[in-house]
Scaffold this active site. Structure first.
Site, PDB file in Angstrom:
ATOM      1  CB  ALA A  25      -0.935  -0.006   1.210  1.00 30.19           C
TER       2      ALA A  25
ATOM      3  CE1 TYR B 143       8.461 -13.639   6.172  1.00 31.62           C
ATOM      4  CE2 TYR B 143       7.907 -11.307   6.226  1.00 31.62           C
ATOM      5  CZ  TYR B 143       8.777 -12.337   6.519  1.00 31.62           C
ATOM      6  OH  TYR B 143       9.965 -12.067   7.146  1.00 31.62           O
TER       7      TYR B 143
ATOM      8  CD  GLU C  53      -5.422 -18.098  -3.124  1.00 37.84           C
ATOM      9  OE1 GLU C  53      -6.048 -17.168  -2.590  1.00 37.84           O
ATOM     10  OE2 GLU C  53      -4.182 -18.156  -3.164  1.00 37.84           O
TER      11      GLU C  53
ATOM     12  CG  HIS D  77      -4.129 -19.007   6.537  1.00 38.32           C
ATOM     13  ND1 HIS D  77      -4.077 -20.350   6.249  1.00 38.32           N
ATOM     14  CD2 HIS D  77      -4.145 -18.359   5.350  1.00 38.32           C
ATOM     15  CE1 HIS D  77      -4.056 -20.497   4.927  1.00 38.32           C
ATOM     16  NE2 HIS D  77      -4.099 -19.300   4.363  1.00 38.32           N
TER      17      HIS D  77
ATOM     18  NE  ARG E 274      -7.485 -17.411   3.711  1.00 41.91           N
ATOM     19  CZ  ARG E 274      -6.645 -16.493   3.329  1.00 41.91           C
ATOM     20  NH1 ARG E 274      -6.557 -15.372   4.000  1.00 41.91           N
ATOM     21  NH2 ARG E 274      -5.885 -16.678   2.287  1.00 41.91           N
TER      22      ARG E 274
ATOM     23  CG  HIS F  40      -3.485 -15.013   7.557  1.00 41.51           C
ATOM     24  ND1 HIS F  40      -2.154 -15.133   7.243  1.00 41.51           N
ATOM     25  CD2 HIS F  40      -4.147 -14.844   6.372  1.00 41.51           C
ATOM     26  CE1 HIS F  40      -2.003 -15.044   5.926  1.00 41.51           C
ATOM     27  NE2 HIS F  40      -3.190 -14.851   5.382  1.00 41.51           N
TER      28      HIS F  40
ATOM     29  NE  ARG G  99      -7.298 -11.513   3.955  1.00 38.42           N
ATOM     30  CZ  ARG G  99      -6.272 -12.096   3.323  1.00 38.42           C
ATOM     31  NH1 ARG G  99      -5.947 -11.727   2.103  1.00 38.42           N
ATOM     32  NH2 ARG G  99      -5.570 -13.034   3.906  1.00 38.42           N
TER      33      ARG G  99
ATOM     34  CG  LEU H 159      -1.287  -9.033  -1.693  1.00 46.59           C
ATOM     35  CD1 LEU H 159      -0.666 -10.169  -2.491  1.00 46.59           C
ATOM     36  CD2 LEU H 159      -0.194  -8.121  -1.149  1.00 46.59           C
TER      37      LEU H 159
HETATM   38  C1  LIG Z   1       2.120 -15.133   5.339  1.00 46.05           C
HETATM   39  C2  LIG Z   1       1.127 -14.242   4.659  1.00 46.05           C
HETATM   40  C3  LIG Z   1       0.576 -14.619   3.452  1.00 46.05           C
HETATM   41  C4  LIG Z   1      -0.341 -13.796   2.817  1.00 46.05           C
HETATM   42  N1  LIG Z   1      -0.821 -14.154   1.589  1.00 46.05           N
HETATM   43  C5  LIG Z   1      -1.624 -13.296   0.929  1.00 46.05           C
HETATM   44  C6  LIG Z   1      -2.035 -13.563  -0.405  1.00 46.05           C
HETATM   45  O1  LIG Z   1      -1.649 -14.549  -0.995  1.00 46.05           O
HETATM   46  N2  LIG Z   1      -2.853 -12.673  -1.008  1.00 46.05           N
HETATM   47  C7  LIG Z   1      -3.294 -11.541  -0.403  1.00 46.05           C
HETATM   48  O2  LIG Z   1      -4.047 -10.774  -1.001  1.00 46.05           O
HETATM   49  N3  LIG Z   1      -2.908 -11.261   0.857  1.00 46.05           N
HETATM   50  C8  LIG Z   1      -2.075 -12.094   1.522  1.00 46.05           C
HETATM   51  N4  LIG Z   1      -1.670 -11.788   2.784  1.00 46.05           N
HETATM   52  C9  LIG Z   1      -2.098 -10.523   3.375  1.00 46.05           C
HETATM   53  C10 LIG Z   1      -1.325  -9.395   2.705  1.00 46.05           C
HETATM   54  O3  LIG Z   1       0.007  -9.792   2.539  1.00 46.05           O
HETATM   55  C11 LIG Z   1      -1.364  -8.134   3.526  1.00 46.05           C
HETATM   56  O4  LIG Z   1      -2.649  -7.845   3.960  1.00 46.05           O
HETATM   57  C12 LIG Z   1      -0.867  -6.960   2.697  1.00 46.05           C
HETATM   58  O5  LIG Z   1       0.389  -7.266   2.169  1.00 46.05           O
HETATM   59  C13 LIG Z   1      -0.799  -5.729   3.570  1.00 46.05           C
HETATM   60  O6  LIG Z   1      -0.101  -4.740   2.890  1.00 46.05           O
HETATM   61  P1  LIG Z   1       0.117  -3.353   3.614  1.00 46.05           P
HETATM   62  O7  LIG Z   1       0.926  -2.531   2.694  1.00 46.05           O
HETATM   63  O8  LIG Z   1      -1.158  -2.832   4.101  1.00 46.05           O
HETATM   64  O9  LIG Z   1       0.944  -3.731   4.944  1.00 46.05           O
HETATM   65  P2  LIG Z   1       2.344  -4.450   5.094  1.00 46.05           P
HETATM   66  O10 LIG Z   1       2.758  -5.116   3.859  1.00 46.05           O
HETATM   67  O11 LIG Z   1       2.295  -5.258   6.324  1.00 46.05           O
HETATM   68  O12 LIG Z   1       3.323  -3.222   5.341  1.00 46.05           O
HETATM   69  C14 LIG Z   1       3.252  -2.483   6.540  1.00 46.05           C
HETATM   70  C15 LIG Z   1       4.483  -1.627   6.641  1.00 46.05           C
HETATM   71  O13 LIG Z   1       4.344  -0.727   7.734  1.00 46.05           O
HETATM   72  C16 LIG Z   1       5.523  -0.736   8.509  1.00 46.05           C
HETATM   73  N5  LIG Z   1       5.172  -0.329   9.864  1.00 46.05           N
HETATM   74  C17 LIG Z   1       4.288  -0.898  10.714  1.00 46.05           C
HETATM   75  N6  LIG Z   1       4.240  -0.199  11.866  1.00 46.05           N
HETATM   76  C18 LIG Z   1       5.108   0.831  11.737  1.00 46.05           C
HETATM   77  C19 LIG Z   1       5.522   1.885  12.582  1.00 46.05           C
HETATM   78  N7  LIG Z   1       5.048   2.053  13.825  1.00 46.05           N
HETATM   79  N8  LIG Z   1       6.456   2.754  12.121  1.00 46.05           N
HETATM   80  C20 LIG Z   1       6.978   2.631  10.881  1.00 46.05           C
HETATM   81  N9  LIG Z   1       6.632   1.634  10.044  1.00 46.05           N
HETATM   82  C21 LIG Z   1       5.701   0.754  10.463  1.00 46.05           C
HETATM   83  C22 LIG Z   1       6.023  -2.163   8.394  1.00 46.05           C
HETATM   84  O14 LIG Z   1       7.369  -2.255   8.750  1.00 46.05           O
HETATM   85  C23 LIG Z   1       5.754  -2.410   6.913  1.00 46.05           C
HETATM   86  O15 LIG Z   1       6.772  -1.844   6.137  1.00 46.05           O
HETATM   87  C24 LIG Z   1      -0.744 -12.596   3.430  1.00 46.05           C
HETATM   88  C25 LIG Z   1      -0.196 -12.228   4.647  1.00 46.05           C
HETATM   89  C26 LIG Z   1       0.740 -13.027   5.257  1.00 46.05           C
HETATM   90  C27 LIG Z   1       1.333 -12.588   6.555  1.00 46.05           C
END
Ligand SMILES: Cc1cc2nc3c(=O)[nH]c(=O)nc-3n(C[C@H](O)[C@H](O)[C@H](O)COP(=O)(O)OP(=O)(O)OC[C@H]3O[C@@H](n4cnc5c(N)ncnc54)[C@H](O)[C@@H]3O)c2cc1C
Length: 655
Positions: A83, A112, A181, A305, A359, A420, A455, A461
């Site tokens: 994001a 991940y 899925e 999960h 799920r 999860h 979800r 993603l």
């Molecule tokens: C193992 C796993 C498998 C998954 N598989 C899928 C899938 O196949 N398909 C799918 O759609 N979704 C999947 N998901 C869910 C999906 O990955 C996440 O919901 C999505 O990537 C979230 O993106 P984001 O950018 O919101 O947050 P994130 O990718 O978690 O990024 C958050 C960022 O914020 C930073 N941050 C947090 N707190 C602070 C702070 N206080 N100060 C500064 N930085 C901070 C972190 O370090 C990180 O860089 C999976 C999740 C996991 C854990």
């Protein structure tokens, strides 16, 4: 716990259900979470609109004289997952951008993600199919408008990812390979083997690093939003002006002033002891938003999960892990079957869709099997498929299992549910706007209305991509409105900030504080696992609520006995404060929902209740009727349920 962080606080929150766009009904007593006790520095808005600080009744105003640790950027992005990165790349066309991230830039839930991104790209599929699957999985609590927007715009966002350099798997005919899925009626998951997130993160991070307008501040922990309240005719407005961060390496507090801030801090898996989320997922964004009095929704819906690797069942036990290793949904999509220890295939007993049920259904079924049979894990078997196919689709899982002495092409995989995904979060509108001016949010930290009560696999993603992009234009407009004035804001307003360095503490004091905090963190996680897990009850939720309060009090007391000062900051301590805040919001929201829906299953209210098919919305108590009216008319973000007849649940139970 209050660290003298620079946001308005002290007001209590109330739990509301928002039954549609026009009215609100309070269903619960006041929620006084994360409140400042008078032992701590508290920040109050002075009558002239300035912010002043009071400690133990003494006035202690502090100006920020050391400009060296204050930085100015047009756009501030908190988080370097999908994001944050996707948004940064777009807003960089209009101004300077700072990305704040608490660890290495790539460390995120995004990295991940295994399964992939869902999008309607097959001619036999349709937006309506994707919408229906999303709404059914979400137990009819989804916001239909949001669902439509995400499903409709998804394919374009996936194509953009490819333009940014992300490489996805293709079939022999040259078309994108689309996996299927659980919960999806069609093949629509775009993926890179079982390492999709790593590829997306790599591509976006490379693009960000090549963009001269974007600066990344890694190992900077976001402490609190800088907010300011203005009195307007129809109620008060809170505006965000940036953020205080802790440079975890130098221990310096660095202030960022910005025109626009995007919250993209991801999930909160670490409120539980067993989670697929990496260590960075401590719910910081929701806690910061809560302290800044953002509207928060649907926090009772924590997705477990169903199939994380059960280390207990592996021939070679791995050393203790920070996060549970996920066995992607796609294994079940590819024909994987679930068995109990007696080698009985149990899913058809619970749901006609078998292993392809959503799920929540699969996780609850496994939980039931484990409890009934008093076992620690069940098996997921894909070994009946050709070995080449298994290794081709799941090379990462095969490698990880082989390290632990298990060949997944020959043997079943021991699996167990793990925390999860957080379906709730900071409530946003269709453009990622929050209830705070100048603050936008995207990704897992939000509640956009897409996921409802559960979800659908691979929709997160997608949601992050769609909302990161939708937040760009309003962010640009806001930036252009305040462009000439936002840099002066720090002169006009004054926020206290953490003054005392932990360096004044003896090493032994700091060691004791960290050690005790680590122990309390584990206790918190255990409370959540034992009492706020897959199957809940009112009694157990109330026990959790009480124990969390006791834990917070004893933790704070211990810190202060060991020299901690209210205005100190430290990574572990601040994370703990956020974990407590988020855990309490989850418990309180769960107590408010008197029905079982999607991920929230309670033995006291085991049925779906149609009259309760409403989001749980936490609205700051300072909101007056004018603000509620603004929420209801949509000028402040509001996502209420408007699910049409077509998507109605088949047999709702009337209250
Ligand atoms: C193992 C796993 C498998 C998954 N598989 C899928 C899938 O196949 N398909 C799918 O759609 N979704 C999947 N998901 C869910 C999906 O990955 C996440 O919901 C999505 O990537 C979230 O993106 P984001 O950018 O919101 O947050 P994130 O990718 O978690 O990024 C958050 C960022 O914020 C930073 N941050 C947090 N707190 C602070 C702070 N206080 N100060 C500064 N930085 C901070 C972190 O370090 C990180 O860089 C999976 C999740 C996991 C854990």
């Amino acid at each position: 716990m209050d660290f003298g962080a620079p946001c308005l606080r002290g007001a209590s929150f109330s739990a509301y259900f928002a039954p549609g766009l026009s009215s609100f009904r309070s269903v619960d007593a006041s929620l006084a979470l994360c409140q400042a006790s008078n032992r701590f520095l508290t920040i109050k808005a002075a009558a002239n609109g300035r912010i002043s600080s009071h400690q133990n009744g003494r006035h202690s105003r502090t100006r920020l004289d050391d400009g060296s640790s204050t930085k100015y950027f047009d756009f501030l992005v908190i988080g370097s997952g999908v994001a944050g990165l996707r948004y940064a790349l777009d807003v960089a066309k209009f101004g300077s951008v700072a990305i704040i991230t608490k660890s290495e830039p790539q460390e995120s839930n995004t990295r991940y993600a295994q399964g992939g991104v869902s999008a309607v790209l097959d001619p036999s599929d349709s937006v309506e199919n994707h919408m229906r699957d999303t709404i059914v999985a979400g137990a009819f609590l989804c916001d239909e408008e949001t669902v439509e927007v995400v499903c409709r715009e998804g394919p374009e966002r996936v194509k953009e990812l490819m333009a940014f350099g992300a490489s996805f798997d293709h079939s022999e005919d040259g078309q994108l390979h689309l996996a299927r899925e659980g919960g999806h009626s069609h093949h629509r998951i775009v993926h890179t083997a079982d390492m999709t997130g790593r590829e997306i993160e790599r591509a976006l991070l490379t693009a960000v690093k090549n963009n001269a307008s974007i600066s990344i501040f890694e190992h900077h922990f976001a402490l609190d939003l800088l907010t300011h309240e203005t009195t307007l005719q129809d109620g008060n407005t809170i505006t965000c002006h940036g953020l205080d961060t802790l440079n975890v390496r130098t221990k310096e507090v660095v202030r960022f002033i910005s025109a626009v801030t995007l919250l993209a801090t991801g999930g909160a898996g670490h409120i539980y002891p067993s989670t697929t989320n990496p260590l960075v997922a401590t719910g910081d964004g929701v806690a910061m938003g809560h302290r800044a009095q953002a509207v928060i929704s649907n926090m009772e819906f924590v997705q477990f999960h169903p199939t994380a690797l059960a280390d207990d069942g592996l021939p070679i036990k791995p050393k203790s892990r920070e996060n549970a290793f996920l066995i992607t949904e796609a294994v079940r999509g590819a024909g994987g079957k679930l068995f109990n220890m007696a080698r009985e295939r149990f899913m058809p007993l619970y749901d006609a869709r078998g292993e392809l049920a959503p799920r929540d259904v699969v996780a609850r079924s496994i939980d039931d099997q484990l409890k009934k049979n008093n076992e620690k894990f069940v098996y997921l078997d894909i070994s009946h498929k050709p070995a080449g196919e298994v290794l081709g689709h799941f090379p990462n899982i095969a490698r990880e299992c082989l390290k632990c002495g298990l060949d997944i092409t020959k043997e079943p995989i021991p699996v167990v549910p793990a925390a999860h995904y957080m379906c709730g979060g900071i409530q946003t509108g269709l453009s990622g706007q929050t209830s705070i001016e100048g603050l936008y949010a995207a990704g897992e930290v939000t509640c956009t209305g897409l996921h409802g009560a559960n979800r659908l696999a691979s929709n997160s993603l997608l949601e992050a991509l769609v909302f990161a992009q939708r937040a760009v234009n309003p962010s640009k407009d806001h930036f252009q409105r305040v462009q000439g004035s936002y840099r002066a804001v720090d002169e006009a307003r004054e926020w206290t900030r953490p003054l005392e360095s932990t360096a004044i503490l003896e090493d032994s004091q700091m060691e004791e504080i960290r050690k005790f905090t680590a122990v309390q963190r584990k206790s918190l996680q255990q409370i959540m696992w034992n009492f706020v897990g897959i199957v809940r009850s009112t009694e157990r939720l109330e026990i959790a609520q009480r124990r969390l309060e006791e834990l917070e009090t004893s933790w704070q007391d211990h810190l202060f006995r060991h020299g901690w000062k209210p205005n100190m900051v430290d990574l572990e301590v601040c994370e703990m404060r956020n974990l407590i805040c988020v855990a309490r919001v989850v418990v309180r929201s769960a107590l408010s929902r008197r029905e079982s829906r999607g991920l929230h299953y309670t033995t006291d209210y085991p049925d779906l209740v149609e009259s309760r098919r409403l989001p749980t919305v936490l609205i700051p108590a300072y909101w007056n009727s004018g603000l509620v009216n603004r929420l209801s008319t949509g000028s402040v973000s509001s996502r209420a349920v408007k699910t049409t007849q077509e998507f109605q649940p088949k047999t709702p139970v009337q209250a």
